[in-house]
Design an enzyme around this catalytic site. Structure first.
Site, PDB file in Angstrom:
ATOM      1  N   HIS A 221     -20.529  28.186 -23.602  1.00  0.00           N
ATOM      2  CA  HIS A 221     -19.659  28.119 -22.431  1.00  0.00           C
ATOM      3  C   HIS A 221     -19.507  29.460 -21.711  1.00  0.00           C
ATOM      4  O   HIS A 221     -19.305  29.512 -20.502  1.00  0.00           O
ATOM      5  CB  HIS A 221     -18.277  27.563 -22.809  1.00  0.00           C
ATOM      6  CG  HIS A 221     -17.398  28.518 -23.546  1.00  0.00           C
ATOM      7  ND1 HIS A 221     -17.557  28.812 -24.884  1.00  0.00           N
ATOM      8  CD2 HIS A 221     -16.323  29.244 -23.128  1.00  0.00           C
ATOM      9  CE1 HIS A 221     -16.629  29.683 -25.254  1.00  0.00           C
ATOM     10  NE2 HIS A 221     -15.863  29.959 -24.210  1.00  0.00           N
ATOM     11  N   LYS A 225     -21.517  35.299 -19.033  1.00  0.00           N
ATOM     12  CA  LYS A 225     -20.909  36.631 -19.008  1.00  0.00           C
ATOM     13  C   LYS A 225     -21.922  37.728 -19.292  1.00  0.00           C
ATOM     14  O   LYS A 225     -21.613  38.918 -19.123  1.00  0.00           O
ATOM     15  CB  LYS A 225     -19.762  36.714 -20.023  1.00  0.00           C
ATOM     16  CG  LYS A 225     -18.515  35.965 -19.575  1.00  0.00           C
ATOM     17  CD  LYS A 225     -17.373  36.136 -20.563  1.00  0.00           C
ATOM     18  CE  LYS A 225     -16.102  35.434 -20.068  1.00  0.00           C
ATOM     19  NZ  LYS A 225     -14.992  35.552 -21.044  1.00  0.00           N
ATOM     20  N   HIS A 250     -18.982  33.414 -13.826  1.00  0.00           N
ATOM     21  CA  HIS A 250     -19.685  33.233 -15.095  1.00  0.00           C
ATOM     22  C   HIS A 250     -19.915  31.771 -15.490  1.00  0.00           C
ATOM     23  O   HIS A 250     -20.940  31.473 -16.120  1.00  0.00           O
ATOM     24  CB  HIS A 250     -18.988  34.017 -16.234  1.00  0.00           C
ATOM     25  CG  HIS A 250     -17.852  33.314 -16.884  1.00  0.00           C
ATOM     26  ND1 HIS A 250     -16.547  33.468 -16.461  1.00  0.00           N
ATOM     27  CD2 HIS A 250     -17.795  32.447 -17.931  1.00  0.00           C
ATOM     28  CE1 HIS A 250     -15.754  32.741 -17.221  1.00  0.00           C
ATOM     29  NE2 HIS A 250     -16.486  32.109 -18.110  1.00  0.00           N
ATOM     30  N   HIS A 274     -15.792  24.271 -17.469  1.00  0.00           N
ATOM     31  CA  HIS A 274     -14.772  24.480 -18.505  1.00  0.00           C
ATOM     32  C   HIS A 274     -13.583  25.289 -18.002  1.00  0.00           C
ATOM     33  O   HIS A 274     -12.566  25.394 -18.695  1.00  0.00           O
ATOM     34  CB  HIS A 274     -15.386  25.125 -19.759  1.00  0.00           C
ATOM     35  CG  HIS A 274     -15.697  26.589 -19.636  1.00  0.00           C
ATOM     36  ND1 HIS A 274     -16.842  27.072 -19.042  1.00  0.00           N
ATOM     37  CD2 HIS A 274     -14.991  27.689 -20.042  1.00  0.00           C
ATOM     38  CE1 HIS A 274     -16.845  28.388 -19.094  1.00  0.00           C
ATOM     39  NE2 HIS A 274     -15.734  28.796 -19.698  1.00  0.00           N
ATOM     40  N   HIS A 275     -13.679  25.858 -16.789  1.00  0.00           N
ATOM     41  CA  HIS A 275     -12.532  26.555 -16.188  1.00  0.00           C
ATOM     42  C   HIS A 275     -11.898  25.760 -15.050  1.00  0.00           C
ATOM     43  O   HIS A 275     -11.063  26.306 -14.324  1.00  0.00           O
ATOM     44  CB  HIS A 275     -12.949  27.944 -15.686  1.00  0.00           C
ATOM     45  CG  HIS A 275     -12.918  29.000 -16.759  1.00  0.00           C
ATOM     46  ND1 HIS A 275     -11.765  29.371 -17.421  1.00  0.00           N
ATOM     47  CD2 HIS A 275     -13.920  29.751 -17.294  1.00  0.00           C
ATOM     48  CE1 HIS A 275     -12.052  30.317 -18.302  1.00  0.00           C
ATOM     49  NE2 HIS A 275     -13.350  30.557 -18.252  1.00  0.00           N
TER      50      HIS A 275
END
Length: 350
Positions: A221, A225, A250, A274-275
């Site tokens: 995930h 980054k 990211h 996922h954010h």
């Protein structure tokens, strides 16, 4: 059943009248689901022999008298194996083999050949044929050849799949390790998120195949980054507007990296979102509620809890009690309330 062993072509022709018409479909023996065979040969007697003999053994057999007709059959329905004569007018068995290996690379192919064509058939194996069988042959011999080669094909495919899985897993672990190495404060973050996500997934009753997808998505995930400058990752204070914009890229980078592996197409979509937040104020696409992939919502719960309970460059870790309080307050706005409640019911959280 007729004894076809060691019959010459004349014997095939003499028995033609005992066979059903070519337009008939041979049903599997006993009504059981069977393997579907495509038999390609310009000799009508041999085609009928193959269909009658294999049909009596429970195979479903389709017939073609040329490469062109075989290609039409292949475009119409799936097959378990192709049997093809080598020497045919209007296109050879090698032509058909070339087509099958290019368009249907996972379809087993067995070449049928006269004795004087055996060297050619052997060369066909190097071009992708699974095996060859010399004429004349008996039905039992043909059936054994099919069964043995299909069993070998499945074993080889299982080994290849296992090796692919090992390589894939190794690649994933290497990517995660590279990201963890950039930031000592978040080292092993992805591994801890994965452990928490799997615990939550198991408590929700996810089947093994979905847990496997969840595992890959949780591990990957934050792989995007790797493209975030260390000055931003390691900054001891709050990020400014520009730095936050870079950081928020990211998930997209993660999805782009993961999508390069064809087998991880679904995983790429999961990590991208996922954010996202339940109220639609998340990033990168502003999705809300059920529009967010369920596994993205699940990973978000584990990600938030792990981040709260870990040391960061800009703050110390929260206590587990405080992290649970913050997590509960975010249900319905940031996090999925059902998944969050299920997470909070887990005991012995690290």
């Amino acid at each position: 059943m007729r004894a076809f062993e060691n019959r010459a072509d004349e014997g095939y022709r003499a028995a033609m009248d005992t066979f059903p018409r070519e337009s008939d479909t041979v049903a599997p023996a006993g009504g059981a689901e069977s393997l579907r065979v495509l038999a390609v040969d310009d000799d009508p007697a041999l085609r009928k022999l193959v269909r009658m003999g294999l049909g009596d053994l429970g195979y479903e057999v389709d017939l073609a008298d040329s490469v062109a007709q075989a290609m039409t059959c292949l475009r119409t329905r799936p097959y378990s194996v192709v049997l093809s004569d080598y020497d045919m007018p209007g296109g050879s068995g090698l032509d058909l083999l070339t087509y099958v290996t290019r368009v249907y690379p996972d379809l087993p192919f067995i070449m049928l050949t006269g004795h004087d064509e055996t060297p050619l058939a052997r060369s066909a194996i190097s071009s992708g044929a699974l095996d060859f069988l010399a004429k004349p042959f008996g039905v039992q011999q043909l059936a054994r050849t099919i069964e043995q080669n299909l069993a070998r094909f499945e074993r080889n495919r299982a080994v290849a799949a296992e090796l692919t899985s090992e390589v894939l897993t190794g690649t994933i672990c290497a990517l995660v390790a590279a990201v963890d190495a950039k930031d000592p404060h978040t080292a092993h973050h992805s591994g801890r998120v994965t452990q928490l996500a799997l615990r939550l997934g198991e408590s929700l009753g996810l089947p093994p195949d979905r847990l496997r997808v969840l595992e890959f998505a949780a591990l990957l995930h934050d792989v995007g980054k790797i493209g975030v400058p260390e000055a931003i990752l390691l900054k001891p204070g709050p990020l400014d507007v520009g730095e936050r914009a870079v950081m928020q890229e990211h998930p997209v980078r993660s999805a782009q990296i993961v999508s390069q592996v064809g087998r991880l197409a679904e995983v790429a979509g999961i990590v991208r979102h996922h954010h996202e937040r339940m109220d639609g104020t998340g990033y990168p696409d502003g999705l809300a509620g059920d529009a967010i992939h369920p596994l993205s919502r699940l990973i978000a719960v584990a990600d938030v809890y792990e981040a709260l309970t870990a040391h960061r460059a800009y703050r110390p870790a929260f206590t587990h009690a405080k992290a649970r309080e913050i997590l509960r307050d975010s249900l319905g706005t940031h996090l999925d309330p059902q998944m969050g409640e299920a997470f909070l019911r887990l005991t012995d959280l690290p």
